[in-house]
Design an enzyme around this catalytic site. Sequence first.
Site, PDB file in Angstrom:
ATOM      1  N   SER A   1      -4.199   3.255   4.255  1.00  0.00           N
ATOM      2  CA  SER A   1      -4.452   2.574   2.986  1.00  0.00           C
ATOM      3  C   SER A   1      -4.525   1.058   3.198  1.00  0.00           C
ATOM      4  O   SER A   1      -5.414   0.387   2.656  1.00  0.00           O
ATOM      5  CB  SER A   1      -3.332   2.928   1.994  1.00  0.00           C
ATOM      6  OG  SER A   1      -3.609   2.379   0.741  1.00  0.00           O
TER       7      SER A   1
ATOM      8  N   LYS B   1       0.795  -1.238   0.000  1.00  0.00           N
ATOM      9  CA  LYS B   1       0.000   0.000   0.000  1.00  0.00           C
ATOM     10  C   LYS B   1       0.827   1.288   0.000  1.00  0.00           C
ATOM     11  O   LYS B   1       0.490   2.271   0.667  1.00  0.00           O
ATOM     12  CB  LYS B   1      -1.003   0.024   1.179  1.00  0.00           C
ATOM     13  CG  LYS B   1      -1.829  -1.212   1.356  1.00  0.00           C
ATOM     14  CD  LYS B   1      -2.270  -1.879   0.105  1.00  0.00           C
ATOM     15  CE  LYS B   1      -3.309  -1.150  -0.692  1.00  0.00           C
ATOM     16  NZ  LYS B   1      -3.593  -1.885  -1.965  1.00  0.00           N
TER      17      LYS B   1
ATOM     18  N   ARG C   1      -8.081   3.717  -4.714  1.00  0.00           N
ATOM     19  CA  ARG C   1      -8.975   4.359  -3.751  1.00  0.00           C
ATOM     20  C   ARG C   1      -8.861   5.857  -3.934  1.00  0.00           C
ATOM     21  O   ARG C   1      -9.134   6.372  -4.989  1.00  0.00           O
ATOM     22  CB  ARG C   1      -8.624   3.880  -2.328  1.00  0.00           C
ATOM     23  CG  ARG C   1      -9.781   3.913  -1.340  1.00  0.00           C
ATOM     24  CD  ARG C   1      -9.356   3.347   0.011  1.00  0.00           C
ATOM     25  NE  ARG C   1      -8.227   4.068   0.570  1.00  0.00           N
ATOM     26  CZ  ARG C   1      -8.293   5.150   1.339  1.00  0.00           C
ATOM     27  NH1 ARG C   1      -9.456   5.623   1.696  1.00  0.00           N
ATOM     28  NH2 ARG C   1      -7.197   5.746   1.793  1.00  0.00           N
TER      29      ARG C   1
ATOM     30  N   THR D   1       2.556   0.994  -5.092  1.00  0.00           N
ATOM     31  CA  THR D   1       3.138  -0.009  -6.001  1.00  0.00           C
ATOM     32  C   THR D   1       2.359  -0.120  -7.303  1.00  0.00           C
ATOM     33  O   THR D   1       2.953  -0.240  -8.384  1.00  0.00           O
ATOM     34  CB  THR D   1       3.142  -1.392  -5.310  1.00  0.00           C
ATOM     35  OG1 THR D   1       3.287  -1.214  -3.901  1.00  0.00           O
ATOM     36  CG2 THR D   1       4.248  -2.260  -5.833  1.00  0.00           C
TER      37      THR D   1
ATOM     38  N   ARG E   1       6.092   5.142   1.306  1.00  0.00           N
ATOM     39  CA  ARG E   1       5.058   6.162   1.521  1.00  0.00           C
ATOM     40  C   ARG E   1       5.054   6.547   2.987  1.00  0.00           C
ATOM     41  O   ARG E   1       5.466   5.743   3.851  1.00  0.00           O
ATOM     42  CB  ARG E   1       3.714   5.531   1.136  1.00  0.00           C
ATOM     43  CG  ARG E   1       2.566   6.489   1.117  1.00  0.00           C
ATOM     44  CD  ARG E   1       1.304   5.785   0.638  1.00  0.00           C
ATOM     45  NE  ARG E   1       0.253   6.751   0.426  1.00  0.00           N
ATOM     46  CZ  ARG E   1      -0.994   6.441   0.105  1.00  0.00           C
ATOM     47  NH1 ARG E   1      -1.344   5.176  -0.061  1.00  0.00           N
ATOM     48  NH2 ARG E   1      -1.891   7.379  -0.056  1.00  0.00           N
TER      49      ARG E   1
ATOM     50  N   HIS F   1       7.165  -7.984  -2.378  1.00  0.00           N
ATOM     51  CA  HIS F   1       7.034  -7.271  -1.105  1.00  0.00           C
ATOM     52  C   HIS F   1       8.076  -7.772  -0.094  1.00  0.00           C
ATOM     53  O   HIS F   1       8.078  -7.311   1.039  1.00  0.00           O
ATOM     54  CB  HIS F   1       5.650  -7.504  -0.499  1.00  0.00           C
ATOM     55  CG  HIS F   1       4.538  -6.731  -1.161  1.00  0.00           C
ATOM     56  ND1 HIS F   1       4.667  -5.422  -1.561  1.00  0.00           N
ATOM     57  CD2 HIS F   1       3.259  -7.090  -1.457  1.00  0.00           C
ATOM     58  CE1 HIS F   1       3.519  -5.001  -2.088  1.00  0.00           C
ATOM     59  NE2 HIS F   1       2.660  -5.990  -2.041  1.00  0.00           N
TER      60      HIS F   1
HETATM   61  P1  A3P Z   1      -5.058   5.043  -0.948  1.00  0.00           P
HETATM   62  O1  A3P Z   1      -5.567   3.806  -0.279  1.00  0.00           O
HETATM   63  O2  A3P Z   1      -4.478   6.030   0.012  1.00  0.00           O
HETATM   64  O3  A3P Z   1      -6.043   5.659  -1.862  1.00  0.00           O
HETATM   65  P2  A3P Z   1      -0.421  -0.141  -3.606  1.00  0.00           P
HETATM   66  O4  A3P Z   1      -0.554   0.085  -5.051  1.00  0.00           O
HETATM   67  O5  A3P Z   1       1.012  -0.293  -3.153  1.00  0.00           O
HETATM   68  O6  A3P Z   1      -1.292  -1.244  -3.147  1.00  0.00           O
HETATM   69  O7  A3P Z   1      -0.897   1.211  -2.899  1.00  0.00           O
HETATM   70  C1  A3P Z   1      -2.250   1.551  -2.950  1.00  0.00           C
HETATM   71  C2  A3P Z   1      -2.406   3.046  -2.880  1.00  0.00           C
HETATM   72  O8  A3P Z   1      -1.981   3.641  -4.115  1.00  0.00           O
HETATM   73  C3  A3P Z   1      -3.855   3.428  -2.691  1.00  0.00           C
HETATM   74  O9  A3P Z   1      -3.840   4.613  -1.882  1.00  0.00           O
HETATM   75  C4  A3P Z   1      -4.306   3.705  -4.109  1.00  0.00           C
HETATM   76  O10 A3P Z   1      -5.436   4.539  -4.200  1.00  0.00           O
HETATM   77  C5  A3P Z   1      -3.062   4.358  -4.685  1.00  0.00           C
HETATM   78  N1  A3P Z   1      -2.974   4.210  -6.150  1.00  0.00           N
HETATM   79  C6  A3P Z   1      -3.284   3.150  -6.912  1.00  0.00           C
HETATM   80  N2  A3P Z   1      -3.075   3.401  -8.208  1.00  0.00           N
HETATM   81  C7  A3P Z   1      -2.614   4.673  -8.277  1.00  0.00           C
HETATM   82  C8  A3P Z   1      -2.239   5.516  -9.366  1.00  0.00           C
HETATM   83  N3  A3P Z   1      -2.304   5.103 -10.621  1.00  0.00           N
HETATM   84  N4  A3P Z   1      -1.814   6.768  -9.072  1.00  0.00           N
HETATM   85  C9  A3P Z   1      -1.753   7.201  -7.792  1.00  0.00           C
HETATM   86  N5  A3P Z   1      -2.106   6.445  -6.729  1.00  0.00           N
HETATM   87  C10 A3P Z   1      -2.533   5.191  -6.966  1.00  0.00           C
END
Ligand code: A3P
Length: 313
Positions: free
Chosen positions: A157, A63, A279, A66, A149, A127
Amino acid sequence: MGSSFPGSISTLLDELPKETWYGSYLYNWEGFWYRGHHLSAAMAARSNFRANDSDVFLASSMKTGTTWLKAIIPRIMNPDVRITNDDDPLLKHHPNELMPSLEVQLFIANPNPDLSGMSSPRLFRTHVPFPMLPESVKNSACKIVYITREPKDTFVSSWHFMNSAITARGIDPWPMDEAFGTFCRGIHAFGPFHDHVLGYWKESRKRPEKIHFMRYEDMKKEPREELQKLACFLGKPFERDEDVDKVLWRCSLERLKNLEVNRHGVDPSLGIGYKHYFRRGIVGDWKNYFTGEMQQKLDLITAVKFEGSGLDF
Ligand code: A3P
């Protein structure tokens, strides 16, 4: 997935310290916490995976942004200018499918999968903490991109994501105060979070040509500059500003979250909708959830953990 293990891993898990985490267990192995099936897959990858010099790894704690880079890196590595919006792989594939995970996808069902069909350069994500990487990943010329992050936003998240994952399986959501206490004790999949970050951070300082360390907040603030730095690190600098903007638009949260594949597709590894990967994507969302006490507590942990490392948020 994850309830039945081969005999040897079952026996090992029985002997490891374990803690409850979002309705299942995490096991502590060499200082880091894993779901049982991820630990077994990470061990198999450590024994059997052989890196090629041209491989690219995207490493992260969960989160931390990635998915954004899972979409971006394949575009940088395959800079086919002829690609149009209609044949963009992201139209049909969630970014997970473009950079398969060592421990969540490839080595989970088979401890020695045949990867010979993958085209070069092979793109992977993981991970696992730095010490758990296969030796050939650490020692070959393959490149590692790490993204992290701000810890409070990472926690919020992951709380949303994991509760979506468990409620889809009929398990009650984990209250935030319990999940927070556990995160602060370092109990987090592939965590402790801070140790995960520090492992890659320290290595990136020793070998900047090997590990490119990124922060979600920098990507949000200066996406063009960050993308160009990433592309240079990967040996594929952008020649035209408009190509940078094109990649940023194709991989934007707004676009990806509205694509059919991500609105209605299901992640076969977790059994939850791909929509949960997208999200709000904002910096500072923790302010909507944290009390002053929670903020102070996690900020203090972060300050103590990162003190003297040159890393802060
Ligand atoms: P939030 O839950 O704060 O909205 P990961 O990809 O490592 O699982 O992290 C997820 C977080 O990245 C989530 O944050 C998600 O909304 C955000 N995210 C996913 N795709 C994204 C994108 N294309 N650009 C920016 N943020 C993104």
